[in-house]
Design an enzyme around this catalytic site. Structure first.
Site, mmCIF file in Angstrom:
data_model
loop_
_atom_site.group_PDB
_atom_site.id
_atom_site.type_symbol
_atom_site.label_atom_id
_atom_site.label_comp_id
_atom_site.label_asym_id
_atom_site.label_seq_id
_atom_site.Cartn_x
_atom_site.Cartn_y
_atom_site.Cartn_z
ATOM 1 N N ARG A 1 -7.220 38.032 21.699
ATOM 2 C CA ARG A 1 -8.006 36.994 21.050
ATOM 3 C C ARG A 1 -8.742 36.249 22.158
ATOM 4 O O ARG A 1 -9.818 36.659 22.548
ATOM 5 C CB ARG A 1 -7.028 36.085 20.294
ATOM 6 C CG ARG A 1 -7.441 35.694 18.933
ATOM 7 C CD ARG A 1 -6.339 34.968 18.183
ATOM 8 N NE ARG A 1 -5.755 33.862 18.929
ATOM 9 C CZ ARG A 1 -5.043 32.884 18.387
ATOM 10 N NH1 ARG A 1 -4.806 32.887 17.070
ATOM 11 N NH2 ARG A 1 -4.535 31.924 19.113
ATOM 12 N N MET B 1 -12.529 24.406 -9.585
ATOM 13 C CA MET B 1 -12.866 23.740 -8.319
ATOM 14 C C MET B 1 -12.219 22.365 -8.207
ATOM 15 O O MET B 1 -11.691 21.995 -7.158
ATOM 16 C CB MET B 1 -14.390 23.611 -8.181
ATOM 17 C CG MET B 1 -14.826 23.061 -6.826
ATOM 18 S SD MET B 1 -16.588 22.764 -6.716
ATOM 19 C CE MET B 1 -17.246 24.430 -6.831
ATOM 20 N N LYS C 1 -4.673 20.439 16.538
ATOM 21 C CA LYS C 1 -5.978 20.987 16.167
ATOM 22 C C LYS C 1 -6.187 20.883 14.655
ATOM 23 O O LYS C 1 -5.226 20.645 13.907
ATOM 24 C CB LYS C 1 -6.079 22.447 16.630
ATOM 25 C CG LYS C 1 -5.028 23.383 16.023
ATOM 26 C CD LYS C 1 -4.975 24.722 16.768
ATOM 27 C CE LYS C 1 -3.941 25.650 16.142
ATOM 28 N NZ LYS C 1 -3.730 26.860 16.978
ATOM 29 N N TYR D 1 -11.111 28.738 -17.452
ATOM 30 C CA TYR D 1 -12.096 29.802 -17.237
ATOM 31 C C TYR D 1 -11.478 31.177 -17.480
ATOM 32 O O TYR D 1 -10.327 31.420 -17.108
ATOM 33 C CB TYR D 1 -12.591 29.770 -15.791
ATOM 34 C CG TYR D 1 -13.609 28.697 -15.497
ATOM 35 C CD1 TYR D 1 -14.788 28.607 -16.244
ATOM 36 C CD2 TYR D 1 -13.410 27.810 -14.451
ATOM 37 C CE1 TYR D 1 -15.740 27.627 -15.947
ATOM 38 C CE2 TYR D 1 -14.359 26.837 -14.155
ATOM 39 C CZ TYR D 1 -15.520 26.746 -14.909
ATOM 40 O OH TYR D 1 -16.452 25.799 -14.610
HETATM 41 C C1 LIG Z 1 -2.319 27.000 17.207
HETATM 42 C C2 LIG Z 1 -1.759 27.309 18.528
HETATM 43 C C3 LIG Z 1 -0.465 26.859 18.877
HETATM 44 C C4 LIG Z 1 0.471 26.227 17.874
HETATM 45 O O1 LIG Z 1 0.977 27.249 17.052
HETATM 46 P P1 LIG Z 1 2.038 26.978 15.881
HETATM 47 O O2 LIG Z 1 2.390 28.329 15.402
HETATM 48 O O3 LIG Z 1 1.315 26.163 14.866
HETATM 49 O O4 LIG Z 1 3.171 26.240 16.478
HETATM 50 C C5 LIG Z 1 -0.038 27.050 20.173
HETATM 51 N N1 LIG Z 1 -0.834 27.685 21.081
HETATM 52 C C6 LIG Z 1 -2.056 28.164 20.768
HETATM 53 C C7 LIG Z 1 -2.855 28.872 21.804
HETATM 54 C C8 LIG Z 1 -2.557 27.998 19.490
HETATM 55 O O5 LIG Z 1 -3.761 28.482 19.159
#
Ligand SMILES: *Cc1c(COP(=O)(O)O)cnc(C)c1O
Length: 399
Positions: A158, A333, A60, A280
């Site tokens: 979640r 930035m 992802k 800055y």
């Molecule tokens: C992001 C995610 C993972 C991977 O988690 P890591 O801690 O990066 O290994 C696995 N399962 C779900 C549901 C996730 O959202």
């Protein structure tokens, strides 16, 4: 470093040589070097730990910043068959690169998005009764039992079916008649803290629910979950961060091989007197006459503002030719300024590169200083950098 080269502070071609022959475009200001060989080695290590469970890969957020397509191809070549992304859009992009892979979208089914999942042969991770009903109806309308996962919430609050929805599903199994249940999964809240009591509590709730499903593959572990031991592996593990070299643990040494290094160009070299300030807010007053290099990296590149320094407060360290360059003042930035007073004059030149994240100052060092986790650093890097891929058999390529 090879004593014959002038060092990466001198030019793009010197950095290219250091990176195994990569072509560095003259317009590149930041370079994110991604070691695909290290990615493959991390995958093999995790697969070995999880065996005989299947080792999937979470790619992802564009493969945690390293490039989902490039990472996906390397992992598929290592034998990885199942991939997880967050969004349906990410899933469709990955499908073009991996025509054979099983691809799950963790965000699940968005209202009315069944056609998108069908068109790209994607599997939604269904996290509510509403999503289950919608996927069933979509499949039923075409008379095709398409595969999908269901996600049950065992305490992270979640995504996923809550306890009452789990009971409802068990009492109304016909809700799933329209589709093929390919995986049941849940997600651990505290796997990065191996002693946390929530790990075994979530595992117990997951096992209890899944006992009602004899033949469906099960999945609970993310990266850290793999290290919790065989009790947490079930049929399929879902590592993300550890593949990319991030530390899966909150407070233990990192067992993984680093995958990314970040370099950026020296745009200008200057000198200032003791008593002058840099950047800055005039937050850092120089204690001596100082030579400095202004480097093309800033918080918009994922080089967090918290990495800056101020009076009495140290910040990040850049590296050049094996020497440390303390950061001077705030990160802005697009720019950060480093102290090169103690560096031989030939090392640092306009157009040369400073190492900002790498073996000397790691993703986890940056995360510690910025008050965040390696995940946030990794996914923030590379939006503006030129990605250069190394290793995994092929010559270096930039993209
Ligand atoms: C992001 C995610 C993972 C991977 O988690 P890591 O801690 O990066 O290994 C696995 N399962 C779900 C549901 C996730 O959202």
């Amino acid at each position: 470093m090879d004593g014959e080269t002038k060092g990466i502070g001198s030019s793009g071609s010197a950095l290219g040589a250091l990176l195994g022959g990569a072509a560095i475009p003259v317009s590149a200001t930041g370079v994110l070097a991604i070691d695909l060989g290290a990615l493959a080695a991390n995958y093999r290590m995790l697969r070995g730990l999880a065996s005989p469970a299947e080792c999937a890969a979470v790619v992802k957020s564009d493969g945690y910043g390293v490039g989902a397509v490039e990472a996906g191809r390397v992992l598929a070549a290592e034998g990885c068959r199942s991939f997880f992304v967050a969004t349906p859009g990410e899933a469709a992009s990955l499908r073009s690169a991996l025509p054979e892979a099983t691809i799950y979208a963790l965000d699940g089914l968005l209202p009315g998005s069944g056609g998108h999942f069908k068109a790209h042969r994607l599997r939604p991770v269904l996290g509510s009764i509403a999503e289950i009903e919608e996927w069933s109806a979509f499949c039923g309308s075409e008379g095709v039992e398409r595969p999908a996962a269901i996600h049950i919430d065992t305490g992270i609050n979640r995504l996923g079916l809550k306890a009452d929805e789990q009971r409802h599903l068990l009492a109304n199994r016909k809700l799933m008649n329209g589709f093929g249940l390919s995986l049941i999964m849940s997600h651990l809240a505290c796997a990065d803290t191996p002693d946390h009591p929530k790990n075994s509590a979530q595992r117990a709730d997951f096992t209890e629910f899944c006992a009602q499903f004899r033949r469906t593959p099960l999945s609970l572990a993310n990266s850290a979950g793999i290290f919790l031991g065989a009790d947490f592996h079930f049929d399929l593990v879902r590592p993300g961060i550890a593949l990319y070299g991030g530390n899966p643990f909150a407070a233990r040494p990192n067992p993984m091989t680093p995958v990314v290094r970040l370099y950026a160009r020296i745009l200008q070299i200057g000198e200032a007197d003791a008593g002058e300030t840099v950047g800055y807010g005039a937050s850092l007053e120089l204690q001596r006459r100082t030579r400095y290099a202004t480097v093309s990296v800033g918080y918009a590149d994922g080089y967090f503002r918290k990495l800056g320094s101020s009076n009495g407060q140290r910040g990040a360290i850049g590296w050049l030719d094996g020497r440390p360059l303390p950061i001077l003042g705030r990160v802005s930035m697009d720019l950060a300024v480093f102290d090169i007073t103690d560096l031989p004059e030939a090392s640092a030149q306009r157009g040369g590169f400073v190492e900002l994240i790498g073996p000397h100052f790691t993703v986890d060092d940056a995360a510690g200083l910025a008050g965040t986790i390696g995940y946030e650093i990794l996914t923030s890097l590379g939006s503006r950098s030129t990605r250069v891929y190394l290793g995994a058999g092929g010559a270096a390529q930039s993209g």
